[in-house]
Scaffold this active site. Structure first.
Site, PDB file in Angstrom:
ATOM      1  N   ASP A   1      38.871  64.766  37.381  1.00  0.00           N
ATOM      2  CA  ASP A   1      38.492  63.785  38.390  1.00  0.00           C
ATOM      3  C   ASP A   1      39.758  62.994  38.718  1.00  0.00           C
ATOM      4  O   ASP A   1      40.749  63.034  37.996  1.00  0.00           O
ATOM      5  CB  ASP A   1      37.360  62.871  37.889  1.00  0.00           C
TER       6      ASP A   1
HETATM    7  C1  BGC Z   1      35.060  60.778  42.307  1.00  0.00           C
HETATM    8  C2  BGC Z   1      34.907  62.262  42.524  1.00  0.00           C
HETATM    9  C3  BGC Z   1      35.523  62.646  43.836  1.00  0.00           C
HETATM   10  C4  BGC Z   1      36.993  62.247  43.810  1.00  0.00           C
HETATM   11  C5  BGC Z   1      37.742  62.626  45.073  1.00  0.00           C
HETATM   12  C6  BGC Z   1      36.494  60.321  42.472  1.00  0.00           C
HETATM   13  O1  BGC Z   1      36.549  58.927  42.524  1.00  0.00           O
HETATM   14  O2  BGC Z   1      34.595  60.428  41.029  1.00  0.00           O
HETATM   15  O3  BGC Z   1      33.550  62.612  42.505  1.00  0.00           O
HETATM   16  O4  BGC Z   1      35.371  64.020  44.062  1.00  0.00           O
HETATM   17  O5  BGC Z   1      37.055  60.838  43.658  1.00  0.00           O
HETATM   18  O6  BGC Z   1      37.349  61.873  46.141  1.00  0.00           O
END
Ligand code: BGC
Length: 746
Positions: free
Chosen positions: A292
C-alpha cells in the site's frame, strides 16, 4: 460516448430488468454491452503460457531493467511536482516504468473497485462511472452483478490508459465504525470471497490486472499505519484469510496489496507468515504483492514476500532501488529472488493481457455502464422496515422530502476510492480537520437528486423539500404532509473511523421530531456503515441505500414507489449500540494520529452475526435481513454427501408480485457445538406463484476448523445441523448430516 445498446440478450431474449434471470441478465451486459470484453478476453486466451513467457522475457532483462519494475511512485503532483509527461502522460494513483525494448509496458495503476478515480482532480475533468458502494453490491448477493461491476471498471480503466486496477477491497467488516467499510463487501468470508472473485474476473476480462486488498486485517482505519492487529492465527485463517483465499482461488487476481497495519506484531508488507508462507507457499498464488502507498517502513520486506514498493515517495526510502541493488552486490539479496519478483509481475500482466497496448481516450459506453450502476443500486437497496407505508401509493397527495441534500444528489464515500462521475460533483462540502488524509476529507454529492426522481415517478403528488437543519422546522413542515421522507447521511472515508454509530449534525433529533409530527415517516439511509437508530420504533418505513452511486437516486425513487421490488439483504449486522460490539470503545479514539495502538480482535473468526449469536445478543437488524413487497416460502431441504455436501431446497414466491429472494443456508451446530456460519446462498427471482429448486454446493472449509499445527482444515466427526433461513439467527427448516473425521486442503 456511444449510443446505448438494446438491452436484450441474443439467445435468451431476457431484458436487463428481467430480475428472474439475474445471472443471464448480467452476462447479457458483459457480452453485448462491452465491446472491449471479447477482444481483451480472446487476447488473454491467446497467451499460451504466461509463466513460460515471463521466464523467457525476464531472462533477457538487465538487472537495471529488473529493478525498474520493483518500485513505483504515487503518480500525482504531490510536494515534488512530477510532470505527467514523465509518467507516461497519466496522473493517477501509481506509475511504474516499463521496459519498452522487451515490450514490457509501464504499469499505470488506478483506484479502485467503485470506479476509475481521478484523484483530487489531477486529470482535470476526466470522469468515470461511479458505482454504488461495495456494501450495496454485496447486499445484492448477486455474483453476476459483481462480475458486471468489475467489467465496467476494468473496461473504463483500459479506455483511460490503465492496465492495473487497485481494487477490490476484501477485508471483512469487523467494526461498523471502520471508515472504509463502504469499499469492502461484507462481514462473511463466503459472501465476500465469492463476490470479490467475480469483481476480479470481470475486471481482468478487460485486460486489466485486478488487485485484492488490503492484505490483511486492515479492519480499522484510525492509526492504520501504527495499528497492531492481534488475532489467533487459526481464527484468522477461518475468517479474513478465508475471504482472500476464496477470492484468490476463484478470481485469480494478478496482484495483492498488503496493508498498512501490523498483524500479530509484524507489519503486513514485511510479514513473512502472511506473504511467503500463506499466500505464496500454501496457496501457490503466482501473482505479485504490491505495498500500500507508504506501507514500507523499513528495509528487508522483499525477504518477507513483498515484490513491489508502491507510492515510494510516501515511504522513508525507495528501498527497492539503491538499497536493494547494494544488497544484491553484497550477496544478501539473491538473484533468484530478484528474478522471482520480476517474473511474478510479468506473468500477471501476460495472464490477463495487460501487456497489450491500452487505448487512452478510447470510447466508453457510458449509457451501458450507467445501467450497471443503476442495477447495482436497485439490487443493493435493503428494505428494513415497512409498516404498510411502502410502496408509496400513486394516489398519495402530499409528500415532504427532508434533509440529506436530497434536492441535490446522493452522498459518496471519500478517500482514494472517490469517483468523479459524468458531469462532475453536484455539491462538495470540504470537511478537513486533522490527519494525513485531511485534504481528501470532503462530502461529495453525485448523480441526480432523489427529490427530482420522486417527482418524476409521482407526477400527481405535491412534493416539497425541507433541508432538515432544525428539528422544529422539519417537524412543522412534516405535519402538513401525508408522508415525510427523511434522507439521512453519514460520510465515511479512509484514514478515519467514526467514533460511534450516531448520525452527525443533529440528524437523529430531526428524524425523531419528524416521526413525532407525521405518522407516515420513512427514513432513507445514505451511509457507509450500520448506524444506531434510536427513533426506529417511531417511523413506518426504513430503507438502507448505502452510498448509492451515480444512478442511485433513480433506484431509491423506484423502490419507494414500487416500480422496483426491493431485494437487497444486509451484508453486515446492524448492532443496537456500540455496547454490543466486541470492542465497545472505538480503537485509539482520542490519541494522536498514528500513535502505536494494539487492537485485539478477540472475536477471532466470530465476526459480525457469529459474534452476536455467540453472545446471545439480538442485533437491531441481522445479517442477511431484507424485506420485499412480496413474500417467499421454502421447503424440501435435503443435504447429501459425506465429504462434498450438497443442499437442495425449493423456493416459492407466495405473494402477488414478482420479486427476488436470497435464501440462506446456515450451519447451526457443529459436532455438538452451537455455531452460526453462512454455508451458502442463492439469489432467486420468481414470478408470483412460481417456485424453483435450488442446489448449493457447500465449501467444506465452512464445516471445518483450521488446524494451525497440521496446517490443514479439520472436520470433527459428528452431526452437522443446518437451517434454511431468511437471515442469520432466524428459525428455518432444518436438516443434518453426520460427517466422518477428515483433514483436508490447506
Ligand atoms: C489506499 C489504497 C489505494 C492507494 C493508492 C492508499 O491510501 O489505502 O487502497 O489503492 O492509496 O491510491
Amino acid at each position: 460516448m456511444t449510443e446505448p445498446r438494446k438491452k436484450t440478450c441474443k439467445n435468451s431474449r431476457k431484458t436487463m430488468r428481467s430480475t428472474s434471470r439475474l445471472s443471464v441478465a448480467c452476462l447479457c451486459v458483459l457480452t453485448l454491452q462491452f465491446p472491449g470484453l471479447t477482444l481483451a478476453a480472446s487476447a488473454a486466451n491467446n497467451t499460451p503460457d504466461p509463466d513460460t513467457k515471463a521466464r523467457t522475457i525476464e531472462a533477457q532483462m538487465t538487472d537495471e531493467e529488473r529493478f525498474t519494475l520493483l518500485h513505483g511512485i504515487m503518480a500525482m503532483p504531490l510536494k515534488d511536482p512530477v510532470p505527467a509527461s514523465e509518467l507516461g502522460g497519466i496522473y493517477a494513483a501509481g506509475y511504474i516504468e516499463g521496459v519498452p525494448r522487451l515490450g514490457i509496458p509501464a504499469l499505470h495503476e488506478t483506484d479502485a473497485s467503485l470506479g476509475v478515480t481521478n484523484p483530487r482532480g489531477a486529470r482535470g475533468n476526466d470522469f468515470a462511472t461511479a458505482l454504488p458502494a461495495g456494501l450495496a453490491l454485496a447486499s445484492s448477493f448477486n455474483p453476476g452483478l459483481a462480475r458486471s461491476a468489475g467489467a465496467t471498471v476494468g473496461n473504463e480503466a483500459r479506455a483511460k490508459g490503465f492496465n492495473v486496477l487497485l481494487g477490490g477491497g476484501m477485508d471483512l467488516i469487523r467494526d461498523p465504525r471502520n471508515g472504509r467499510n463502504f469499499e469492502y463487501l461484507s462481514e462473511d468470508p463466503l459472501l465476500s470471497g465469492v463476490l470479490g472473485a467475480e469483481e476480479v474476473i470481470g475486471a481482468q476480462s478487460q485486460g486489466v490486472v485486478s488487485t485484492v486488498k488490503h492484505y490483511a486485517l486492515n479492519a480499522n482505519e484510525s492509526h492504520r499505519r501504527a495499528l497492531d492487529a492481534l488475532i489467533d492465527p487459526a481464527a484468522l485463517r477461518e475468517s479474513d484469510l478465508l475471504a482472500f483465499q476464496i477470492a484468490i482461488e476463484r478470481g485469480k487476481p494478478g496482484s495483492v496489496m498488503c496493508s498498512y497495519n501490523k498483524v500479530n506484531g509484524v507489519y503486513a508488507c514485511g510479514n513473512g507468515y502472511l506473504q511467503n508462507e500463506v499466500l505464496k507457499e500454501t496457496w501457490h498464488w503466482p501473482g505479485w504483492i504490491m505495498s500500500d502507498w507508504g506501507a514500507v517502513y523499513a528495509a528487508g520486506y522483499e525477504q518477507q514476500g513483498l515484490d513491489q514498493q508502491s507510492g515510494s515517495q510516501l515511504d522513508p526510502k525507495v528501498w527497492f532501488d539503491a538499497p536493494l541493488k547494494a544488497d544484491l552486490a553484497a550477496g544478501t539479496f539473491t538473484h533468484a529472488r530478484l528474478s522471482d519478483m520480476v517474473r511474478r509481475i510479468l506473468r500477471s500482466l501476460y495472464a490477463v493481457g495487460a501487456d497489450k497496448p491500452t487505448s487512452p481516450g478510447g470510447p466508453i459506453d457510458l449509457a451501458a455502464h450507467n445501467e450497471v450502476a443503476l442495477e447495482g443500486e436497485r439490487e443493493g437497496i435493503v428494505l428494513l422496515k415497512n409498516d404498510g407505508v411502502l410502496p408509496l401509493a400513486p394516489t398519495v397527495h402530499s409528500i415532504v422530502v427532508i434533509g440529506g441534500h436530497a434536492n441535490v444528489g446522493v452522498l459518496s464515500g471519500g478517500g482514494s476510492s472517490l469517483v468523479t462521475p459524468p458531469g462532475g460533483f453536484k455539491a462538495t462540502n470540504p470537511l478537513g480537520g486533522e490527519g494525513e488524509m485531511a485534504d481528501w476529507r470532503a462530502e461529495h454529492y453525485i448523480g441526480t437528486a432523489p427529490l427530482a426522481e420522486l417527482r418524476k415517478l409521482l407526477p400527481n403528488a405535491t412534493i416539497r423539500y425541507e433541508p432538515g437543519l432544525y428539528p422544529a422546522s422539519a417537524a412543522a413542515v412534516a405535519q402538513r404532509a401525508d408522508v415525510a421522507i427523511v434522507f439521512v447521511t453519514k460520510y465515511e472515508q479512509e484514514g478515519y473511523d467514526s467514533p460511534d454509530l450516531t448520525l452527525p449534525a443533529g440528524q437523529d433529533a430531526v428524524v425523531a421530531a419528524v416521526a413525532a409530527a407525521n405518522p407516515n415517516t420513512i427514513v432513507v439511509l445514505e451511509t457507509g456503515n450500520p448506524i444506531a437508530m434510536p427513533w426506529r420504533d417511531h417511523i413506518k418505513g426504513l430503507v438502507a441505500a448505502w452510498y448509492p452511486g451515480q444512478a442511485g437516486a433513480q433506484a431509491i425513487a423506484e423502490v419507494l414507489t414500487g416500480k422496483i421490488n426491493p431485494s437487497g439483504h444486509l451484508p453486515v449486522t446492524f448492532p443496537v449500540s456500540t455496547a454490543d460490539l466486541p470492542r465497545p470503545d472505538a480503537p485509539g479514539l482520542g490519541t494522536p494520529e498514528n500513535e502505536p495502538i494494539t487492537v485485539n480482535y478477540s472475536e477471532g473468526a466470530d465476526v459480525g452475526y457469529r459474534w452476536f449469536a455467540k453472545q446471545g445478543r439480538a442485533p437491531l437488524y441481522p445479517f442477511g435481513y431484507g424485506l420485499s413487497y412480496t413474500h417467499f416460502g421454502y421447503s424440501d431441504l435435503h443435504l447429501q454427501g459425506k465429504s462434498d455436501i450438497t443442499a437442495t431446497f425449493t423456493v416459492r414466491n407466495e405473494g402477488d408480485r414478482a420479486g427476488a429472494d436470497i435464501p440462506q443456508l446456515y450451519l447451526t451446530s457443529m459436532a455438538g457445538t452451537n455455531t452460526l456460519r453462512l454455508l451458502g446462498f442463492q439469489r432467486v427471482s420468481l414470478a408470483p406463484g412460481e417456485s424453483r429448486q435450488v442446489e448449493l454446493h457447500i465449501d467444506s472449509r465452512l464445516l471445518a476448523t483450521f488446524d494451525i499445527h497440521a496446517k490443514q482444515w479439520r472436520i470433527t466427526p459428528g452431526r452437522y445441523e443446518t437451517s434454511l433461513a431468511k437471515y442469520a439467527g432466524a428459525e428455518g427448516e432444518t436438516a443434518a448430516v453426520t460427517l466422518p473425521k477428515r483433514l483436508f486442503g490447506h
